[in-house]
Write a protein that holds these residues in place. Structure first.
Motif, PDB file in Angstrom:
ATOM      1  N   CYS A  54       0.808  -1.167   0.027  1.00 64.88           N
ATOM      2  CA  CYS A  54       0.054  -0.023   0.118  1.00 64.88           C
ATOM      3  C   CYS A  54       0.923   1.337  -0.076  1.00 64.88           C
ATOM      4  O   CYS A  54       0.545   2.071  -0.709  1.00 64.88           O
ATOM      5  CB  CYS A  54      -0.825   0.036   1.354  1.00 64.88           C
ATOM      6  SG  CYS A  54      -2.407  -1.189   1.067  1.00 64.88           S
ATOM      7  N   HIS A 114       4.003   1.564  -1.029  1.00 63.60           N
ATOM      8  CA  HIS A 114       4.495   1.580  -2.591  1.00 63.60           C
ATOM      9  C   HIS A 114       3.608   2.177  -3.432  1.00 63.60           C
ATOM     10  O   HIS A 114       3.977   3.009  -4.242  1.00 63.60           O
ATOM     11  CB  HIS A 114       5.116   0.100  -2.852  1.00 63.60           C
ATOM     12  CG  HIS A 114       6.514   0.008  -2.335  1.00 63.60           C
ATOM     13  ND1 HIS A 114       7.354   0.666  -2.996  1.00 63.60           N
ATOM     14  CD2 HIS A 114       6.876  -0.617  -1.218  1.00 63.60           C
ATOM     15  CE1 HIS A 114       8.775   0.077  -2.202  1.00 63.60           C
ATOM     16  NE2 HIS A 114       8.116  -0.606  -1.249  1.00 63.60           N
ATOM     17  N   ARG A 115       2.547   1.632  -3.312  1.00 67.61           N
ATOM     18  CA  ARG A 115       1.236   2.089  -4.555  1.00 67.61           C
ATOM     19  C   ARG A 115       1.155   3.659  -4.446  1.00 67.61           C
ATOM     20  O   ARG A 115       0.842   4.434  -5.289  1.00 67.61           O
ATOM     21  CB  ARG A 115       0.027   1.279  -4.332  1.00 67.61           C
ATOM     22  CG  ARG A 115       0.492  -0.371  -4.841  1.00 67.61           C
ATOM     23  CD  ARG A 115      -0.734  -1.096  -4.545  1.00 67.61           C
ATOM     24  NE  ARG A 115      -0.371  -2.490  -4.995  1.00 67.61           N
ATOM     25  CZ  ARG A 115      -0.795  -3.549  -4.570  1.00 67.61           C
ATOM     26  NH1 ARG A 115      -1.848  -3.649  -3.352  1.00 67.61           N
ATOM     27  NH2 ARG A 115      -0.406  -4.774  -4.888  1.00 67.61           N
ATOM     28  N   HIS A 157       3.736   5.725  -5.417  1.00 65.11           N
ATOM     29  CA  HIS A 157       3.900   5.657  -6.921  1.00 65.11           C
ATOM     30  C   HIS A 157       2.596   6.708  -7.573  1.00 65.11           C
ATOM     31  O   HIS A 157       2.893   7.300  -8.517  1.00 65.11           O
ATOM     32  CB  HIS A 157       3.626   4.392  -7.426  1.00 65.11           C
ATOM     33  CG  HIS A 157       3.817   4.245  -8.859  1.00 65.11           C
ATOM     34  ND1 HIS A 157       4.824   4.426  -9.606  1.00 65.11           N
ATOM     35  CD2 HIS A 157       2.870   3.825  -9.873  1.00 65.11           C
ATOM     36  CE1 HIS A 157       4.753   4.321 -10.826  1.00 65.11           C
ATOM     37  NE2 HIS A 157       3.528   3.883 -11.181  1.00 65.11           N
ATOM     38  N   SER A 158       1.711   6.625  -6.848  1.00 64.08           N
ATOM     39  CA  SER A 158       0.483   7.475  -7.393  1.00 64.08           C
ATOM     40  C   SER A 158       0.709   8.880  -7.338  1.00 64.08           C
ATOM     41  O   SER A 158       0.654   9.755  -8.026  1.00 64.08           O
ATOM     42  CB  SER A 158      -0.692   6.919  -6.492  1.00 64.08           C
ATOM     43  OG  SER A 158      -1.869   7.773  -7.134  1.00 64.08           O
ATOM     44  N   HIS A 171       6.238  -2.730 -11.231  1.00 65.81           N
ATOM     45  CA  HIS A 171       6.972  -1.813 -10.295  1.00 65.81           C
ATOM     46  C   HIS A 171       8.242  -2.348 -10.151  1.00 65.81           C
ATOM     47  O   HIS A 171       9.483  -1.605  -9.859  1.00 65.81           O
ATOM     48  CB  HIS A 171       5.764  -1.723  -9.169  1.00 65.81           C
ATOM     49  CG  HIS A 171       6.589  -0.822  -8.254  1.00 65.81           C
ATOM     50  ND1 HIS A 171       6.940   0.646  -8.392  1.00 65.81           N
ATOM     51  CD2 HIS A 171       6.963  -0.981  -6.789  1.00 65.81           C
ATOM     52  CE1 HIS A 171       7.157   1.091  -7.290  1.00 65.81           C
ATOM     53  NE2 HIS A 171       7.357   0.074  -6.360  1.00 65.81           N
TER      54      HIS A 171
END
Length: 342
Positions: A121, A123-124, A127-128, A274
């Motif tokens: 979560c 990392h996502r 990244h967003s 990723h």
């Protein structure tokens, strides 16, 4: 009723389709259950293999079904599609999942615990935020060009140049536009602060994760790469070999061979995008510093860059690092810079 051996579950938000077969492959269970009845239904069934597609909620249900004594297995949707017959609907999807989970060549996703999902979560979300920052920078650059102002390439160049541009009263930018562009700059600064905060969290996690220190010893593997890989694949034992791990990341050549003639093309770019991106960026950083070094990896990279070019060398090092990472995860060995296989 015959004993159920294998079950396929088509996951959804509120309504789930279930298809179960016995040891002979005969359908003995075919029903639809609501979310609040899901666990009660499986609590009344004997322990069996349960197949599910990798999607939102799959790891949660896999953990809950494991507590009930079942053996859940999660697979990518591409392994299910060949076994679906007739039209696509929930019941036929569940039947196809039930068939796919029993096939010997189907590859499964390792079931993640809550802590692993929490790291992913992080990392996502990070990244967003980076994507949002890039989009805002591109928007700012495009809007400035509408008024004939061209900013040098690069995030740092833009952030340094724009305040002076907005303060310049002779460049013809209207007051309203200056006010709006200043809002974009403020948004970029806010995103920078949020990304930095997440970077610090990842750095702290890399110290807490047990196997992260082993991976950090590999040139080109930093805190982001190490934490992402450990949270995604855990110990890596679901892969039979280092090449299979590299293929899952998408770092092996795409093959189109026939008639005994081998044809290899670009890398497949399948699997975990990723992790592949992090490994390639890490490889670029290593290549940038290898020109003055004399260790075996640096000498190999220098020759490879000269022979095949910078980009191919970066991908080659990323693929090599992926194989090294798999070896470190599946064994008790530590990374050795000049390791020679005896």
């Amino acid at each position: 009723m015959s004993t159920i051996q294998t079950i396929g579950v088509d996951l959804a938000k509120n309504v789930f389709s279930i298809h179960g077969v016995d040891a002979y492959g005969k359908c003995v269970l075919r029903k639809t259950v609501k979310r609040n009845k899901m666990l009660d239904t499986f609590a009344n069934l004997p322990p069996c293999v349960i197949g599910m597609e990798a999607c939102s909620g799959a790891h949660y249900w896999a953990r809950e079904l494991t507590k009930l004594g079942h053996s859940p297995k999660i697979m990518a949707a591409k392994f299910v599609i060949p076994y679906r017959q007739n039209e696509k609907n929930d019941a036929n999807d569940a039947e196809a999942i039930c068939e796919a989970v029993s096939r010997p060549k189907t590859r499964f996703v390792s079931i993640k615990d809550e802590e692993q999902q929490a790291v992913l979560c992080l990392h996502r979300i990070r990244h967003s935020l980076i994507k949002n920052r890039t989009a805002t920078i591109n928007q700012l650059r495009g809007l400035l060009s509408e008024f004939g102002v061209i900013v040098p390439k690069g995030r740092y160049s833009l952030q340094k140049a724009v305040p002076d541009i907005l303060e310049d009263a002779n460049n013809g930018i209207p007051f309203l536009a200056r006010e709006l562009l200043n809002d974009l700059i403020a948004n970029i600064k806010k995103l920078n602060e949020e990304i930095l905060r997440y970077d610090r969290k990842i750095y702290q996690l890399s110290k807490e994760m047990k196997q992260a220190s082993k991976l950090l010893a590999v040139p080109g593997v930093g805190e982001h790469t190490a934490t992402a890989i450990i949270a995604t694949v855990n110990d890596g034992k679901q892969f039979a070999s280092s090449r299979q791990f590299a293929a899952w990341i998408g770092l092996v050549p795409k093959q189109y061979s026939t008639g005994g003639q081998t044809n290899l093309g670009h890398i497949t770019k399948r699997g975990e995008k990723h992790i592949r991106t992090l490994l390639v960026h890490g490889a670029r950083a290593v290549i940038a510093q290898c020109k003055t070094k004399t260790d075996s990896t640096s000498l190999w990279l220098q020759r490879l860059v000269e022979r095949r070019g910078y980009k191919r060398a970066a991908v080659a090092l990323a693929a090599k690092n992926a194989r090294i990472i798999w070896a470190l995860l599946t064994t008790e060995n530590e990374y050795k810079a000049n390791y020679v296989n005896q």
